[in-house]
Design a protein around this motif. Structure first.
Motif, mmCIF file in Angstrom:
data_model
loop_
_atom_site.group_PDB
_atom_site.id
_atom_site.type_symbol
_atom_site.label_atom_id
_atom_site.label_comp_id
_atom_site.label_asym_id
_atom_site.label_seq_id
_atom_site.Cartn_x
_atom_site.Cartn_y
_atom_site.Cartn_z
ATOM 1 N N MET A 35 0.269 17.933 -6.552
ATOM 2 C CA MET A 35 0.551 17.430 -5.227
ATOM 3 C C MET A 35 -0.631 16.612 -4.700
ATOM 4 N N GLY A 36 -1.836 17.026 -5.033
ATOM 5 C CA GLY A 36 -3.013 16.306 -4.549
ATOM 6 C C GLY A 36 -3.083 14.894 -5.091
ATOM 7 N N GLY A 37 -2.698 14.725 -6.364
ATOM 8 C CA GLY A 37 -2.703 13.380 -6.945
ATOM 9 C C GLY A 37 -1.725 12.465 -6.248
ATOM 10 N N TYR A 38 -0.547 12.994 -5.933
ATOM 11 C CA TYR A 38 0.453 12.208 -5.209
ATOM 12 C C TYR A 38 -0.079 11.777 -3.849
ATOM 13 N N ARG A 39 -0.679 12.721 -3.136
ATOM 14 C CA ARG A 39 -1.195 12.410 -1.803
ATOM 15 C C ARG A 39 -2.323 11.395 -1.867
ATOM 16 N N LEU A 40 -3.166 11.492 -2.906
ATOM 17 C CA LEU A 40 -4.262 10.542 -3.073
ATOM 18 C C LEU A 40 -3.721 9.122 -3.193
ATOM 19 N N TRP A 41 -2.759 8.916 -4.096
ATOM 20 C CA TRP A 41 -2.225 7.565 -4.306
ATOM 21 C C TRP A 41 -1.404 7.091 -3.124
ATOM 22 N N GLY A 55 -2.671 4.085 -0.882
ATOM 23 C CA GLY A 55 -1.797 2.915 -0.793
ATOM 24 C C GLY A 55 -1.611 2.431 0.632
ATOM 25 N N PHE A 56 -1.573 3.358 1.583
ATOM 26 C CA PHE A 56 -1.466 2.953 2.986
ATOM 27 C C PHE A 56 -2.684 2.129 3.403
ATOM 28 N N ALA A 57 -3.861 2.584 3.031
ATOM 29 C CA ALA A 57 -5.084 1.886 3.419
ATOM 30 C C ALA A 57 -5.216 0.555 2.690
ATOM 31 N N VAL A 58 -5.027 0.568 1.373
ATOM 32 C CA VAL A 58 -5.159 -0.667 0.594
ATOM 33 C C VAL A 58 -4.057 -1.661 0.974
ATOM 34 N N GLY A 59 -2.862 -1.158 1.196
ATOM 35 C CA GLY A 59 -1.754 -2.025 1.587
ATOM 36 C C GLY A 59 -2.011 -2.730 2.910
ATOM 37 N N ALA A 60 -2.573 -2.025 3.862
ATOM 38 C CA ALA A 60 -2.877 -2.636 5.155
ATOM 39 C C ALA A 60 -3.951 -3.717 5.010
ATOM 40 N N LEU A 61 -4.980 -3.427 4.226
ATOM 41 C CA LEU A 61 -6.030 -4.428 4.012
ATOM 42 C C LEU A 61 -5.494 -5.640 3.265
ATOM 43 N N LEU A 62 -4.664 -5.402 2.247
ATOM 44 C CA LEU A 62 -4.071 -6.500 1.492
ATOM 45 C C LEU A 62 -3.160 -7.344 2.372
ATOM 46 N N ALA A 63 -2.348 -6.698 3.187
ATOM 47 C CA ALA A 63 -1.460 -7.431 4.087
ATOM 48 C C ALA A 63 -2.255 -8.280 5.066
ATOM 49 N N GLY A 64 -3.332 -7.746 5.594
ATOM 50 C CA GLY A 64 -4.156 -8.520 6.520
ATOM 51 C C GLY A 64 -4.815 -9.707 5.849
ATOM 52 N N ALA A 65 -5.313 -9.505 4.646
ATOM 53 C CA ALA A 65 -5.942 -10.607 3.920
ATOM 54 C C ALA A 65 -4.929 -11.690 3.568
ATOM 55 N N VAL A 123 4.430 -11.409 4.114
ATOM 56 C CA VAL A 123 5.644 -10.585 3.999
ATOM 57 C C VAL A 123 6.329 -10.840 2.663
ATOM 58 N N TRP A 124 6.444 -12.102 2.270
ATOM 59 C CA TRP A 124 7.076 -12.423 0.982
ATOM 60 C C TRP A 124 6.272 -11.861 -0.190
ATOM 61 N N ALA A 125 4.960 -12.000 -0.138
ATOM 62 C CA ALA A 125 4.123 -11.494 -1.226
ATOM 63 C C ALA A 125 4.255 -9.978 -1.359
ATOM 64 N N LEU A 126 4.251 -9.267 -0.249
ATOM 65 C CA LEU A 126 4.376 -7.816 -0.308
ATOM 66 C C LEU A 126 5.790 -7.385 -0.683
#
Length: 55
Positions: A1-7, A11-21, A32-35
């Motif tokens: 369960m810990g591995g699932y929560r880690l990813w 993903g929430f943090a990396v996804g937000a940074l990627l979307a902003g960039a 939006v299209w790229a994501l």
């Protein structure tokens, strides 16, 4: 369960940074299209790598 929560949480943090960039570089529509393409690709990978156990 810990591995699932880690990813998942990572993903929430990396996804937000990627979307902003992407939004800064290509505008909101481009981001939006790229994501959307990235999400579809992830779905294809999951569909190919998982299998059902119900006959």
């Amino acid at each position: 369960m810990g591995g699932y929560r880690l990813w998942r949480d990572g993903g929430f943090a990396v996804g937000a940074l990627l979307a902003g960039a992407l939004a800064d570089a290509y505008g909101l529509t481009g981001a939006v299209w790229a994501l959307a393409v990235l999400s579809a690709a992830a779905g294809v990978v999951v569909a190919e790598r998982t299998y059902g156990t119900h006959p």
